[in-house]
Design a protein around this motif. Structure first.
Motif, PDB file in Angstrom:
ATOM      1  N   ILE A   1      11.349  13.516  15.133  1.00  0.00           N
ATOM      2  CA  ILE A   1      10.981  12.920  16.056  1.00  0.00           C
ATOM      3  C   ILE A   1      11.029  13.158  17.639  1.00  0.00           C
ATOM      4  O   ILE A   1      10.169  13.596  18.507  1.00  0.00           O
ATOM      5  CB  ILE A   1      10.776  11.607  16.044  1.00  0.00           C
ATOM      6  CG1 ILE A   1      10.345  10.799  14.513  1.00  0.00           C
ATOM      7  CG2 ILE A   1      10.150  10.542  17.412  1.00  0.00           C
ATOM      8  CD1 ILE A   1      10.260   9.716  14.381  1.00  0.00           C
TER       9      ILE A   1
ATOM     10  N   ARG B   1       9.349  16.444  18.865  1.00  0.00           N
ATOM     11  CA  ARG B   1       7.988  16.991  19.714  1.00  0.00           C
ATOM     12  C   ARG B   1       8.345  16.039  21.353  1.00  0.00           C
ATOM     13  O   ARG B   1       6.969  16.124  21.736  1.00  0.00           O
ATOM     14  CB  ARG B   1       7.675  15.659  18.873  1.00  0.00           C
ATOM     15  CG  ARG B   1       7.652  16.803  17.626  1.00  0.00           C
ATOM     16  CD  ARG B   1       6.652  17.624  17.609  1.00  0.00           C
ATOM     17  NE  ARG B   1       6.360  18.412  15.799  1.00  0.00           N
ATOM     18  CZ  ARG B   1       6.039  19.871  16.166  1.00  0.00           C
ATOM     19  NH1 ARG B   1       5.470  20.723  16.987  1.00  0.00           N
ATOM     20  NH2 ARG B   1       6.260  20.284  14.929  1.00  0.00           N
TER      21      ARG B   1
ATOM     22  N   ARG C   1       3.172   7.580  15.790  1.00  0.00           N
ATOM     23  CA  ARG C   1       2.433   8.766  14.608  1.00  0.00           C
ATOM     24  C   ARG C   1       3.828   9.463  13.940  1.00  0.00           C
ATOM     25  O   ARG C   1       3.556   9.207  12.451  1.00  0.00           O
ATOM     26  CB  ARG C   1       1.673   9.638  15.359  1.00  0.00           C
ATOM     27  CG  ARG C   1      -0.320   8.845  15.325  1.00  0.00           C
ATOM     28  CD  ARG C   1      -0.992   9.674  15.945  1.00  0.00           C
ATOM     29  NE  ARG C   1      -0.034  10.216  17.827  1.00  0.00           N
ATOM     30  CZ  ARG C   1      -0.617  11.408  18.261  1.00  0.00           C
ATOM     31  NH1 ARG C   1      -0.836  12.343  17.231  1.00  0.00           N
ATOM     32  NH2 ARG C   1      -0.116  11.437  19.306  1.00  0.00           N
ATOM     33  N   MET C   2       4.358  10.199  14.348  1.00  0.00           N
ATOM     34  CA  MET C   2       5.409  10.580  14.250  1.00  0.00           C
ATOM     35  C   MET C   2       6.581   9.798  12.578  1.00  0.00           C
ATOM     36  O   MET C   2       6.901  10.244  11.887  1.00  0.00           O
ATOM     37  CB  MET C   2       6.187  11.092  14.709  1.00  0.00           C
ATOM     38  CG  MET C   2       5.827  12.200  15.059  1.00  0.00           C
ATOM     39  SD  MET C   2       5.707  13.612  14.606  1.00  0.00           S
ATOM     40  CE  MET C   2       7.064  14.615  14.066  1.00  0.00           C
ATOM     41  N   TYR C   3       6.520   8.572  13.369  1.00  0.00           N
ATOM     42  CA  TYR C   3       8.012   7.846  11.753  1.00  0.00           C
ATOM     43  C   TYR C   3       6.731   7.503  11.047  1.00  0.00           C
ATOM     44  O   TYR C   3       7.246   7.586   9.766  1.00  0.00           O
ATOM     45  CB  TYR C   3       7.557   5.854  12.677  1.00  0.00           C
ATOM     46  CG  TYR C   3       8.257   5.629  12.166  1.00  0.00           C
ATOM     47  CD1 TYR C   3      10.283   5.656  12.165  1.00  0.00           C
ATOM     48  CD2 TYR C   3       7.921   5.136  10.783  1.00  0.00           C
ATOM     49  CE1 TYR C   3      10.968   4.913  11.095  1.00  0.00           C
ATOM     50  CE2 TYR C   3       8.892   3.834  10.388  1.00  0.00           C
ATOM     51  CZ  TYR C   3      10.236   4.289  10.916  1.00  0.00           C
ATOM     52  OH  TYR C   3      11.166   3.362   9.807  1.00  0.00           O
TER      53      TYR C   3
END
Length: 71
Positions: free
Chosen positions: A46, A49, A34-36
């Protein structure tokens, strides 16, 4: 001749190779994906988190799982 150092060195290298295949939980994998999609290759962002993970670990995980694919 003492082979203890050579054996220890080879064993150490083998452990290091195994450690490159880090274990990531399903939640971590989902969060990385999701972060990517949100921030791209900003590995330190990233990793910030995911407690206990470094940017290098995240990048290594991502590239090992996604080499040869287009995102």
């Amino acid at each position: 001749m003492d082979y203890t150092n050579a054996d220890t060195s080879a064993h150490s290298q083998e452990r290091n190779n195994q450690n490159t295949e880090e274990y990531f939980s399903d939640d971590e994998k989902k969060l990385i994906t999701r972060m990517y999609k949100l921030v791209g290759e900003r590995w330190s962002l990233i990793a910030g988190r995911i407690p206990g993970r470094t940017a290098e670990q995240i990048e290594k995980y991502w590239t090992s799982r996604n080499s040869g694919t287009t995102n």
